[in-house]
Design an enzyme around this catalytic site. Structure first.
Site, short mmCIF file in Angstrom:
data_model
loop_
_atom_site.label_atom_id
_atom_site.label_comp_id
_atom_site.label_asym_id
_atom_site.label_seq_id
_atom_site.Cartn_x
_atom_site.Cartn_y
_atom_site.Cartn_z
N HIS A 66 17.33 43.79 9.02
CA HIS A 66 16.38 42.81 9.36
C HIS A 66 16.65 41.84 7.94
O HIS A 66 16.34 42.21 7.02
CB HIS A 66 15.01 43.41 9.01
CG HIS A 66 14.51 44.59 10.11
ND1 HIS A 66 15.27 45.61 10.10
CD2 HIS A 66 13.88 44.35 11.16
CE1 HIS A 66 14.87 46.45 11.18
NE2 HIS A 66 14.03 45.70 11.89
N HIS A 306 12.99 37.61 12.08
CA HIS A 306 12.67 38.99 11.47
C HIS A 306 13.77 40.03 11.52
O HIS A 306 14.08 40.64 10.63
CB HIS A 306 11.71 39.48 12.48
CG HIS A 306 11.15 40.93 12.05
ND1 HIS A 306 10.05 41.24 11.21
CD2 HIS A 306 11.53 42.30 12.47
CE1 HIS A 306 9.82 42.51 11.10
NE2 HIS A 306 10.79 43.21 11.82
N GLU A 456 -8.29 60.05 6.66
CA GLU A 456 -7.45 61.25 6.63
C GLU A 456 -6.01 60.54 6.51
O GLU A 456 -4.98 60.89 5.85
CB GLU A 456 -7.47 61.95 7.87
CG GLU A 456 -8.59 63.03 8.18
CD GLU A 456 -9.91 62.47 8.44
OE1 GLU A 456 -10.87 63.08 8.79
OE2 GLU A 456 -9.78 61.12 8.91
N HIS A 518 -13.13 69.46 19.28
CA HIS A 518 -12.64 69.88 17.67
C HIS A 518 -12.23 71.32 17.86
O HIS A 518 -11.88 71.78 16.94
CB HIS A 518 -13.94 70.09 17.09
CG HIS A 518 -14.70 68.64 16.60
ND1 HIS A 518 -14.87 67.82 17.45
CD2 HIS A 518 -14.97 68.31 15.18
CE1 HIS A 518 -15.34 66.74 16.76
NE2 HIS A 518 -15.35 67.06 15.37
#
Length: 738
Positions: A66, A306, A456, A518
């Site tokens: 890149h 890019h 998380e 869950h």
């Protein structure tokens, strides 16, 4: 000690030459006047173009890579390594070095070019060997591990945005190290953490989680440089975003500086120096408006820059920026400049070493802790297990067992820290009496308990960053079903060989009333297939003690501790049999008393059903507990003798094999595995309240698995176990069909 960048300027200009902030700095904080000396600025401009040349040549030779970031952010690199950062290439793991994290890891030639010129042990041959097999310059930067030992790489960032969370973890590590080890007379830790990111990093949600945490906990030692080139891979960034990044960062609580010309060396230096001196409780974000692919006019400023689209224009581009025909060219003047830079920094390094020696003499107990942390020294499993008291003998959830055991773990390893994503009360992983990490609300930077909020993904990345810091050993916790939120960071921890522990509770359909959203029936198997991730699912207090112990004695990768919400009985075997057997990943919990006819294998909360089923099936049944499959293959031949001795101690009862960790079991010797699961016995049944697929490697084509290959439902836990056939009766019935 953080004065090297300013010192270079002062030597070149004198104090009177510093000038006020210029109009090119749009800012939300007051800027102090600094500038770059003309001679230094020209040298850095030359170095920036030579760094562009190295990136062009290496990416063209590899036909892969890149170009955009290495060319567009070259001036940022020149200021960082040429002025702002303090480091020592001769000692790349020096504890008080500044850290640089490349969140946009695809732009790795940016990092390799600057590390080479700055004097790290990355010779030009390795720069030329970019993206090749066994090179020190892989496609994305990799933290030193058993595969790569490239010096100067502070993090394996992996997916975009993760590097921001890693940098937050590194900044937290520095704050904690300063609070734990600095004294009134000796300052060991006062470094800064830098992270370079792009639009893609900031579009990923993990960036928001980490930046919010960093501002809330006042990590003002963190400086983020945003390579704001308005480009993403598919399109110009305006196609998918319209947010005001400066307002976003300000809303988090960051100081924000916007450079309208992100290639202006003096402005970059001024902004970074401002961020370094702003000890105001706010991290600093510097928005650098850059031109992606700068130097290759045919693609510069477009999304085509890019990747590799500019490679065909490299030869012309090199000439246009003043480089000679020689490929991989770095001028003698640039090498000389960085040699002088290293000599200046060596003075800072030597002074720090003197301070460190005096600190060690004055603080021998602290020094013992820090030296052990640096060397990754641990007590032996036997020593740690001896610190963990016996079970009370009553049924309890393994998460509850863990709530007691984690305190002995923290005592055995003083640099162990823990944290939870707003679930301390449920995960039960709080280290008692250790304080809370952070700022305000009674928190301090010496606290060992991290409150991550409901973040998380950010938590996983920050935990990796704490590990990259090289001093602290983190654990972090949430419900098992939410592990998917941070799975990408868990995978990187495995790849980078980081000793992070994941405490994942509420592990099965036993969650009950919360229902299928869950109840993680597939998650344990999903984690088991990650290489170098040891997944331990203990079945009682003693297996949990061994699982926690293993998690801190393993120093070359992560461990997932899978714990129950519901109570489980204490398994019917001597303490030492269960604890030492768990360290092997799987062991004979109950030996058959007659001729072996059946083997029952189980893990976690289902081992109790295997025990009960063995009693009904008769004398020829062996029960195997397998808390960790991956550990089993690691053990030596000597363990076979231990298993035989354990069987004698257990008497002539029914054989039960517990397998709390498949990956450990798989690493044992062939002799040991044969002693637990003899090939002659093909009547095998495995049982676990999760998907069945991975268990067939242990039961074979003639065996059967009692699992849960569907989603659960909302009901009390005993009903979900009954209706999904996770009972002793169902195990007995299935075994009788063989």
């Amino acid at each position: 000690m953080k004065f090297v960048g300013a010192l270079v300027l002062a030597l070149a200009l004198g104090v009177d030459a510093f000038t006020p902030a210029s109009p090119r700095l749009a800012r939300t904080v007051a800027m102090k006047g600094t500038a770059t000396a003309p001679a230094v600025e020209q040298t850095l401009a030359t170095a920036a173009n030579e760094a562009r040349g190295l990136a062009m040549d290496s990416i063209a030779a590899a036909e892969s890579g890149h170009l955009g970031l290495p060319l567009g952010a070259a001036e940022i690199g020149a200021v960082l390594w040429g002025q702002s950062m303090t480091y020592n290439p001769a000692d790349p793991t020096w504890l008080n070095r500044d850290r640089f994290v490349l969140s946009a890891g695809h732009g790795s030639m940016f990092l390799y070019s600057w590390l080479h010129m700055a004097g790290y042990d990355i010779p030009m041959d390795e720069v030329k060997n970019f993206r090749q097999w066994h090179s020190a310059t892989p496609g994305h930067p990799e933290f030193p591990n058993s595969e790569h030992t490239t010096p100067g790489i502070e993090a394996t960032t992996g997916p975009l945005g993760a590097g921001i969370s890693n940098a937050v973890g590194l900044a937290a590590s520095e704050k904690m190290a300063a609070a734990r080890f600095n004294t009134k007379d000796h300052k060991l830790f006062d470094h800064h953490v830098y992270v370079l990111c792009g639009d893609g990093c900031l579009q990923e949600g993990v960036s928001a989680e980490a930046m919010s945490f960093a501002a809330h906990e006042k990590l003002d030692n963190l400086i983020l440089l945003f390579d704001s080139n308005d480009v993403t891979l598919d399109k110009m960034a305006e196609f998918t975003q319209s947010e005001d990044h400066a307002m976003r960062f300000t809303a988090y609580g960051w100081d924000v500086i916007t450079l309208e010309d992100g290639h202006d060396l003096a402005a970059i230096n001024e902004a970074i120096e401002q961020g370094k001196t702003n000890d105001n409780g706010k991290p600093t974000a510097i928005i650098c408006k850059t031109i992606i692919g700068k130097g290759i006019d045919e693609v510069a400023g477009t999304n085509a820059a890019h990747g590799e689209a500019g490679v065909k224009f490299v030869d012309g581009a090199r000439k246009s920026i003043g480089l000679p025909d020689d490929k991989w060219y770095v001028s003698p003047e640039t090498y000389s400049f960085f040699e002088d830079k290293r000599a200046e920094m060596a003075k800072t390094y030597d002074a720090w070493q003197e301070t460190y020696a005096a600190w060690k003499k004055a603080n021998p107990e602290l020094a013992t802790v820090l030296e052990a942390a640096k060397a990754k020294e641990r007590k032996s499993p036997e020593e740690i297990l001896a610190m963990i008291p016996d079970s009370a003998g009553k049924p309890e959830a393994t998460r509850q067992s863990g709530s007691d055991i984690i305190n002995q773990i923290a005592e055995a390893l003083p640099t162990y820290v823990s944290g939870s994503a707003d679930l301390h009360g449920s995960n039960k992983n709080y280290i008692k009496g250790a304080g809370d990490f952070g700022s305000g609300f009674g928190k301090t930077y010496a606290g060992k308990n991290f409150y991550y909020g409901i973040r998380e993904h950010g938590m996983g990345g920050i935990a990796n960053g704490l590990c990259y810091g090289g001093i602290f050993t983190p654990s972090c916790a949430t419900f098992l079903v939410f592990a998917d939120y941070m799975r990408a960071t868990m995978r990187i921890a495995s790849l980078a060989e980081l000793p992070v522990s994941y405490i994942l509770t509420h592990d099965s359909i036993g969650v009950g009333e919360d229902g299928p959203t869950h109840q993680p029936v597939e998650t344990v198997s999903g984690l088991r297939v990650i290489p170098n991730m040891d997944v331990m699912r203990p079945g009682d207090y003693d297996e949990t003690a061994a699982a926690y112990t293993y998690s801190v004695t393993k120093i070359n990768g992560p461990t997932a501790l899978i714990l129950t919400r519901q109570n489980v009985p204490q398994l019917d075997a001597p303490k030492d049999v269960k604890r030492m057997g768990t360290l092997k990943g799987g062991y004979v919990l109950k030996e058959e008393k007659g001729e072996l006819t059946h083997i029952l294998i189980a893990a976690g909360s289902e081992v109790q059903f295997a025990e009960a089923a063995a009693k009904e099936l008769g004398d020829g049944v062996r029960v195997v507990s397998m808390p960790c499959m991956s550990l089993f293959d690691k053990q030596s031949d000597e363990y076979k003798q231990f298993a035989e001795a354990a069987a004698k101690e257990l008497g002539e009862g029914v054989r039960v094999v517990s397998m709390p960790c498949m990956s450990l079991f798989d690493k044992q010797s062939d002799e040991y595995k044969e002693s637990v699961l003899p090939k002659a016995c093909t009547k095998r049944v495995a049982m676990e309240a999760g998907v069945s697929g991975l268990w067939y490697k242990y039961v074979g084509f003639e065996g059967k698995v009692l699992g849960v290959d569907r989603f659960g439902f909302s009901a009390p836990g005993d009903i979900t176990f009954r209706e999904l056939k996770m009972t002793t009766k169902d195990l007995v019935d299935l075994a009788k069909t063989l």
